[in-house]
Design an enzyme around this catalytic site. Structure first.
Site, PDB file in Angstrom:
ATOM      1  CD  GLU A  72      -5.088  30.224  -9.901  1.00  0.00           C
ATOM      2  OE1 GLU A  72      -5.009  30.785 -10.988  1.00  0.00           O
ATOM      3  OE2 GLU A  72      -4.227  30.328  -9.008  1.00  0.00           O
TER       4      GLU A  72
ATOM      5  NE  ARG B  16      -0.578  18.426 -12.859  1.00  0.00           N
ATOM      6  CZ  ARG B  16      -0.124  17.728 -11.830  1.00  0.00           C
ATOM      7  NH1 ARG B  16      -0.631  17.888 -10.645  1.00  0.00           N
ATOM      8  NH2 ARG B  16       0.850  16.876 -11.989  1.00  0.00           N
TER       9      ARG B  16
ATOM     10  CG  ASN C  35      -1.486  19.862 -21.319  1.00  0.00           C
ATOM     11  OD1 ASN C  35      -0.591  19.031 -21.149  1.00  0.00           O
ATOM     12  ND2 ASN C  35      -2.691  19.708 -20.838  1.00  0.00           N
TER      13      ASN C  35
ATOM     14  CG  HIS D 180       2.369  18.683 -24.043  1.00  0.00           C
ATOM     15  ND1 HIS D 180       3.289  19.713 -23.972  1.00  0.00           N
ATOM     16  CD2 HIS D 180       2.952  17.626 -23.424  1.00  0.00           C
ATOM     17  CE1 HIS D 180       4.351  19.288 -23.324  1.00  0.00           C
ATOM     18  NE2 HIS D 180       4.182  18.026 -22.977  1.00  0.00           N
TER      19      HIS D 180
ATOM     20  CD  GLU E 158       8.076  18.348 -21.596  1.00  0.00           C
ATOM     21  OE1 GLU E 158       7.490  19.358 -21.136  1.00  0.00           O
ATOM     22  OE2 GLU E 158       7.463  17.393 -22.106  1.00  0.00           O
TER      23      GLU E 158
ATOM     24  NE  ARG F 118      -3.866  -2.116   2.179  1.00  0.00           N
ATOM     25  CZ  ARG F 118      -3.590  -3.193   2.906  1.00  0.00           C
ATOM     26  NH1 ARG F 118      -2.542  -3.200   3.717  1.00  0.00           N
ATOM     27  NH2 ARG F 118      -4.353  -4.243   2.833  1.00  0.00           N
TER      28      ARG F 118
ATOM     29  CE  LYS G 288       5.071  18.712 -13.995  1.00  0.00           C
ATOM     30  NZ  LYS G 288       5.346  17.396 -14.540  1.00  0.00           N
TER      31      LYS G 288
ATOM     32  CE  LYS H  51      -0.695  14.242 -13.876  1.00  0.00           C
ATOM     33  NZ  LYS H  51      -1.017  14.777 -15.211  1.00  0.00           N
TER      34      LYS H  51
ATOM     35  CG  HIS I 282      -0.144  14.430 -26.309  1.00  0.00           C
ATOM     36  ND1 HIS I 282      -0.846  15.026 -25.289  1.00  0.00           N
ATOM     37  CD2 HIS I 282       1.039  14.050 -25.766  1.00  0.00           C
ATOM     38  CE1 HIS I 282      -0.132  14.997 -24.172  1.00  0.00           C
ATOM     39  NE2 HIS I 282       1.030  14.415 -24.431  1.00  0.00           N
TER      40      HIS I 282
ATOM     41  CG  HIS J  42       6.921  13.954 -24.952  1.00  0.00           C
ATOM     42  ND1 HIS J  42       5.580  14.000 -25.227  1.00  0.00           N
ATOM     43  CD2 HIS J  42       7.131  14.853 -23.962  1.00  0.00           C
ATOM     44  CE1 HIS J  42       5.001  14.883 -24.422  1.00  0.00           C
ATOM     45  NE2 HIS J  42       5.924  15.414 -23.644  1.00  0.00           N
TER      46      HIS J  42
HETATM   47 ZN    ZN Z   1       5.633  16.755 -22.028  1.00  0.00          ZN
END
Ligand code: ZN
Ligand code: ADP
Length: 366
Positions: A240, A244, A248, A251, A188, A125, A230, A146, A255, A268
């Site tokens: 807010e 986030r 992008n 992106h 990036e 866990r 970031k 993430k 993508h 990428h």
């Molecule tokens: Zn990226």
């Protein structure tokens, strides 16, 4: 030795990112400072390209500080973010006898970080996670928490939020990264400047040559500032909602390029580089950007060996179709992050898709 340190502020889950040349050798004391007791076992997850270069030095540094260190080497590349490899790492963690006080270390790029982070998030866990990035692109994934693996039906569909306890960024490791990966990582970094900090962009322009040559002091500063931008956006997002989304920039286009190239011909960073140019062009066309934003964006990307031209095998109509699916466009309008100026971007919820298509067709020379 010079070190840069920043703290990602997340209340009880706040953690330091330490950046510097030769930090691998200091991993033992730095883990202790981060509160990981030497009595606890560690599992280092890494890949076949990184292991021959950096696994032994990291292990030696940790063992010298009294840690018992196990390791697991995965194949390089996105295929390793699979349920099968996840199970194999779990099996190693269980057989090695890791307990709730143990930590999992990710030594490598984004792939290793995502996979090892998801193992750490779910083993008993959730246990401590430490990132030891060896790519420039990983400066981006080291903030935000993430972690995920892929399902055959889609990327990153199985995942969690799991903040690292510590990020240890040894900039000397980036020297052995292939040039194409180096450029992709800079994409990036440049994005973080273009989103939020005009003076950082000026600094990136003025120091492009030395940064490209990986001057360690400048590189530490660039990684640090990229992580700060970031981190400030990620922390702001807890209150807010739209902040986030600003990450992008480039992106939605990027993508779509990646998907249509089946994740092969463009990586990428290359895909979002072209995407950031298109965003600037669209912004100038609809009159929300200051004059010269497109040209300055394009020149900046070119200074870091990044592509800025339309990927010629692709049909603008196909790209638009994928973009609409990606962002669930409603009634002929697309939501896109566009620049207002260098260092200032905004989410535009209703961009006319015909205009976007026209700009893409011009770029494609069609
Ligand atoms: Zn990226
Ligand atoms: P990212 O998503 O951060 O670009 P990946 O995990 O996809 O990272 O790594 C990109 C490629 O570079 C992989 O093939 C990986 O094995 C390799 N790699 C990662 N770090 C290094 C390094 N320091 N030196 C050489 N190759 C590396």
């Amino acid at each position: 030795m010079k070190k840069e340190t920043l703290t990602v502020e997340l209340g009880e889950r706040s953690y330091p990112i330490i950046i510097g040349d030769g930090l691998l050798q200091q991993a033992g004391p730095l883990l202790r400072e981060a509160g990981l007791a030497p009595a606890s076992k560690l599992l280092v997850v890494t890949d076949e390209n990184v292991a021959p270069r950096y696994l032994q030095p990291l292990k030696a540094a940790l063992e010298a500080a009294g840690y018992a260190v196990h390791s697991f080497v995965i194949g390089p590349g996105e295929q390793s973010k699979s349920l099968a490899v996840y199970e194999a790492v779990m099996t190693e963690a269980i057989s090695a006898g890791l307990d709730r006080k143990s930590a999992i270390l990710a030594l490598g790029g984004g792939v290793v970080g995502d996979l090892a982070g998801f193992v750490a998030a779910t083993y008993m866990r959730g246990i401590a996670f430490v990132q030891v990035p060896t790519t420039l692109l990983a400066h981006d994934s080291s903030v935000g928490g993430k972690v995920a693996i892929n399902h055959p039906l889609g990327k990153n569909l199985i995942g969690a939020f799991h903040q690292p306890r510590l990020v240890l960024y040894d900039t000397s490791a980036i020297r052995t990264l292939p040039e194409r990966e180096r450029a992709a990582g800079f994409a990036e970094v440049l994005k973080h400047g273009l989103i939020a900090d005009e003076s950082f962009v000026s600094w990136l322009e003025a120091n492009a040559e030395k940064l490209w040559q990986l001057d360690s002091e400048l590189l530490s500063k660039a990684i640090c500032r990229g992580c700060e931008v970031k981190a400030s956006i990620v922390s702001a997002d807890e209150t807010e909602q739209n902040q986030r989304a600003l990450l992008n920039l480039g992106h939605t286009f990027g993508h779509a390029f990646e998907a249509l190239c089946e994740y092969s011909r463009l990586n990428h960073g290359e895909a979002i580089s072209i995407g950031m140019c298109l965003a600037a062009k669209v912004a100038e066309r609809i009159g929300v950007a200051q004059d010269g934003v497109y040209e300055r964006t394009r020149q900046l990307l070119r200074q870091y060996q990044l592509p800025t031209e339309w990927p010629h095998a692709l049909d603008p109509k196909d790209v638009l179709e994928v973009m609409k699916r990606d962002k669930k466009a409603v009634g002929g309008k697309l939501a896109l992050v566009l620049p207002r100026a260098i260092g200032t971007v905004e989410l535009f919820a209703r961009v006319d898709e015909e205009l976007v298509l026209t700009v893409m067709k011009e770029e494609a020379g069609a």
